[in-house]
Design an enzyme around this catalytic site. Structure first.
Site, short mmCIF file in Angstrom:
data_model
loop_
_atom_site.label_atom_id
_atom_site.label_comp_id
_atom_site.label_asym_id
_atom_site.label_seq_id
_atom_site.Cartn_x
_atom_site.Cartn_y
_atom_site.Cartn_z
N ARG A 178 -2.10 -10.42 -5.32
CA ARG A 178 -1.69 -10.52 -6.72
C ARG A 178 -0.19 -10.82 -6.82
O ARG A 178 0.23 -11.78 -7.47
CB ARG A 178 -2.00 -9.16 -7.36
CG ARG A 178 -1.73 -8.97 -8.79
CD ARG A 178 -2.12 -7.51 -9.14
NE ARG A 178 -3.43 -7.17 -8.61
CZ ARG A 178 -4.56 -7.33 -9.30
NH1 ARG A 178 -4.52 -7.77 -10.54
NH2 ARG A 178 -5.71 -7.02 -8.76
N THR A 179 0.61 -10.02 -6.17
CA THR A 179 2.07 -10.19 -6.23
C THR A 179 2.47 -11.51 -5.56
O THR A 179 3.32 -12.24 -6.07
CB THR A 179 2.76 -9.00 -5.53
OG1 THR A 179 2.38 -7.80 -6.20
CG2 THR A 179 4.27 -9.15 -5.58
N HIS B 160 9.44 -1.39 -6.44
CA HIS B 160 8.73 -2.63 -6.71
C HIS B 160 9.40 -3.19 -7.97
O HIS B 160 8.79 -3.26 -9.04
CB HIS B 160 7.25 -2.35 -6.93
CG HIS B 160 6.39 -3.58 -7.00
ND1 HIS B 160 6.87 -4.85 -6.80
CD2 HIS B 160 5.07 -3.73 -7.24
CE1 HIS B 160 5.88 -5.72 -6.91
NE2 HIS B 160 4.79 -5.06 -7.19
N ARG C 220 7.43 -7.96 1.24
CA ARG C 220 6.56 -6.81 0.98
C ARG C 220 6.43 -6.03 2.28
O ARG C 220 6.12 -6.62 3.33
CB ARG C 220 5.18 -7.31 0.57
CG ARG C 220 4.15 -6.23 0.41
CD ARG C 220 4.23 -5.64 -0.97
NE ARG C 220 3.11 -4.82 -1.31
CZ ARG C 220 2.77 -4.52 -2.55
NH1 ARG C 220 3.47 -5.00 -3.58
NH2 ARG C 220 1.76 -3.73 -2.81
N LYS D 93 4.78 -6.03 20.56
CA LYS D 93 5.07 -4.64 20.19
C LYS D 93 6.55 -4.40 20.08
O LYS D 93 7.14 -3.73 20.92
CB LYS D 93 4.46 -3.68 21.20
CG LYS D 93 2.94 -3.69 21.19
CD LYS D 93 2.40 -2.57 22.06
CE LYS D 93 0.91 -2.42 21.88
NZ LYS D 93 0.16 -3.70 21.93
#
Lengths: 317, 317, 317
Positions: free
Chosen positions: A63-64, A142, A114, A93
């Site tokens: 969505r974002t 956010h 994000r 790693k």
């Protein structure tokens, strides 16, 4: 969120937290977003032609991501994208976020990040060669969601001063509603009502901050009593992942039902008021409400594109 | 597919099912697709500059997604994309398709939807603020595949009337071949031969429909007997996922081998005929056949771009 | 890598292996890459407008994919992309790479291929209707990495002749360092020092080739002794996936620590020298070294965009 963080001065470089936005900066942003609505209505423009935005998502948030990508494309820019940014480090790693951000700074003109860890955006901002926009860093911030929420109130009601705002639902865990309360305190004659059961009450850091700012705060468990005087009702979603055992989740479901927005609730809201929700909604807003002109949540989602266009234009100016 | 559904009238808004296309609309589409081949040969154009297409895929279908994206980009448009559309709802277990589509309508000028449930595209079309193109909804429809199949026949043979068409393989489960048979019935003097063993015979809904339309239909289990009079041989893939136990899958493999197109089969096809396949193929067409000029399946895949360009230009006009 | 493969003649069609590049072609490429740096500084250009690049990745390599996509977008082109190319074949267990490449040739003007199997790029090149660029085929080749490494040396030091180059770390498994040694042999007065423990020594195919070409090669286990005369120190990463049991991996970790680049190592390097690394780095370069002007690995990553722009412009000319 640390309510005491000072707003940043000078032109916008990164967008890391809602706290960086003081009233003047918010007003500039919202004027720009309003202009972007006109750009959208005209089919977009080309002011960011040749510029590249990287979406660097360490966890999926489709969505974002799509909202940011749409914003960039509407201004003629282009996008490189990953929702699997963990792959940068998984094979061996251990590449640090900082190294990845330095590298992506060589590929793009700005980075939309994000990340599941609080503070990740600030860490990225410290090493990035290009602007970083925080698209959510775990329980942290956010900011673009908070900004689009505030813009929607301004857009729907024509003002941000002199408002009675009712926040409903999971106020304890909701990153969105916590940031929104923080930002509303920057305006005059704003009164807040928190509607929540004991288990999801707004936490003392925010209520304390509001009180210190002189913002009248009222708490109640009775939704029907709260809405008749509301200019804004902001409903929140109860997130499954915030409840760690089945028993507390079952209790949360009961709350959701008790505080759901139904036509009966809407009937008690003023004619000039607005219902917001960050989406996705599940059962905390009855779909029968969708056609009510005061139901603004899909317009709110659309406003996210205009606000993000304004932010991208500012950081890439 | 419900063969009785009426074709839609008026300008094209959504593309939800093959049935919406009557002969006139098909002819317009194919003339447009032919023009799009010229656009492709010239390196694309810019008629959709500033327009944004969202691919909203609830299951991966990289082939279909890339074909649509190529079509949009060739016309100067841009794309936002997800093959993980389930993420919209997974985290909170329950955003409806309708809510997601309403939201994405705020991000894009059209939505290309892939969904595992029959009828999903029609549901999306009812709430979308922008045109929806069905890119496959489970056992339901995949109209752009049927349209590109029909376009390829027209393109290769110069006509859609007066055709002997041989459909081979898994006719029971093949969405593609069922839709193609339905669309062919709109043309004059089309004769169909179904080549399949008992276990994958064409189902009575389609054969009954064809008979009612006056289309001569013949069924046989003998491929070599069927091809000498064919204008078109349409080979289909047997999909593993349609066979629910190992025994029936083993039987299907035997069928695939028995009905495979080999140089020996090609030797019996007329000089002016064409071999089609929706791809991917496994062993049902021998690679030795690829260089035969009548083997049109890679041209068929390429035609998909031109047909989708024509559809996008129509719905975004 | 087969060191005996001849360089290709004529204009560049595909980019399949480092061996195709002789000295003349390398010099042309690097001049083009230098020009692309100016294009980047000016915000890109539009020379590939209307052209579409497909990234066809059978395994994720987000870093390489984003670098190629950035290169294409900076020249005004556009991109269709998949990191799940296995999906082309998984559902039906068996579409060949060749069929997929033929199909994608109908969607795009060039294909950037990543594949886990050695030789995959050459197979793709044989059937593709458009140029193929190898973005890594398993233990085989990753030519654009080698080219950007060599370009970075040229860019940092102003020459590719008369160089003392120290290669450090896992020389046995490192695709990058093997290709780089091969390419360096094309230049005059290049002397190589291999610093590695017995378990990861450079293999005889490369050392034999270098000796046959008249390139002086020295092997040592002592990093501090090797660096004072170095023009270039190329540090490599030890890849977990090359060590099949825990014991050998533990031994490798010890090597990594012993051969790590620290400020103490840098103190012994000449003032005019350069430290390279293909990234990602883990602990084989101390972050304390990052601010040293001779630490060129982030510039090296950025150079990858310029080199890929030059290659794309050549194959799409």
């Amino acid at each position: 969120m640390a309510p005491s963080a000072p707003p940043a001065a000078g032109p916008l470089r990164h967008v890391l937290s809602a706290q960086e936005f003081d009233r003047a900066r918010l007003e500039t942003l919202f004027a720009d977003a309003r202009a972007m609505e006109a750009v959208l209505a005209a089919g977009g423009d080309e002011r960011l032609r040749g510029r590249v935005m990287a979406t660097l998502f360490y966890e999926p948030s489709t969505r974002t991501r799509l909202s940011f990508e749409s914003a960039m494309l509407r201004l003629g820019g282009s996008v490189i994208s990953t929702e699997n940014a963990r792959d940068f480090s998984s094979a061996i790693k251990g590449e640090t976020l900082e190294d990845t951000v330095r590298m992506v700074s060589g590929y793009a003109d700005c980075i939309v990040l994000r990340h599941p860890e609080e503070g990740a955006a600030a860490r990225a901002g410290r090493v990035a060669g290009v602007p970083v926009i925080n698209a959510g860093d775990g329980p942290g911030q956010h900011p673009t969601q908070s900004l689009l929420d505030l813009y929607t109130i301004s857009r729907e009601l024509g003002r941000l001063d002199d408002l009675q705002v009712v926040l409903v639902g999971d106020l304890a865990h909701g990153r969105t509603v916590r940031s929104l309360a923080y930002l509303l305190a920057k305006f005059r004659d704003v009164r807040l009502t928190f509607v929540a059961p004991a288990m999801t009450r707004m936490r003392p850091d925010i209520t304390g901050y509001l009180t210190a700012q002189g913002v009248p705060v009222r708490e109640t468990e009775d939704l029907l009593e709260a809405v008749p005087s509301a200019d804004v009702v902001y409903q929140t979603r109860v997130q499954r992942e915030r409840f760690h055992d089945d028993q507390s989740w079952a209790a949360a479901a009961a709350v959701r039902e008790r505080y759901a927005i139904t036509p009966a609730v809407m009937a008690r809201m003023p004619a000039r008021s607005v219902l917001l929700h960050p989406l996705p909604r599940v059962d905390e807003i009855d779909p029968a409400v969708d056609l009510d002109p005061r139901a603004a949540y899909f317009r709110q989602a659309r406003n996210g594109v205009a606000v993000r266009m304004a932010l991208l234009a500012q950081v890439l100016a």
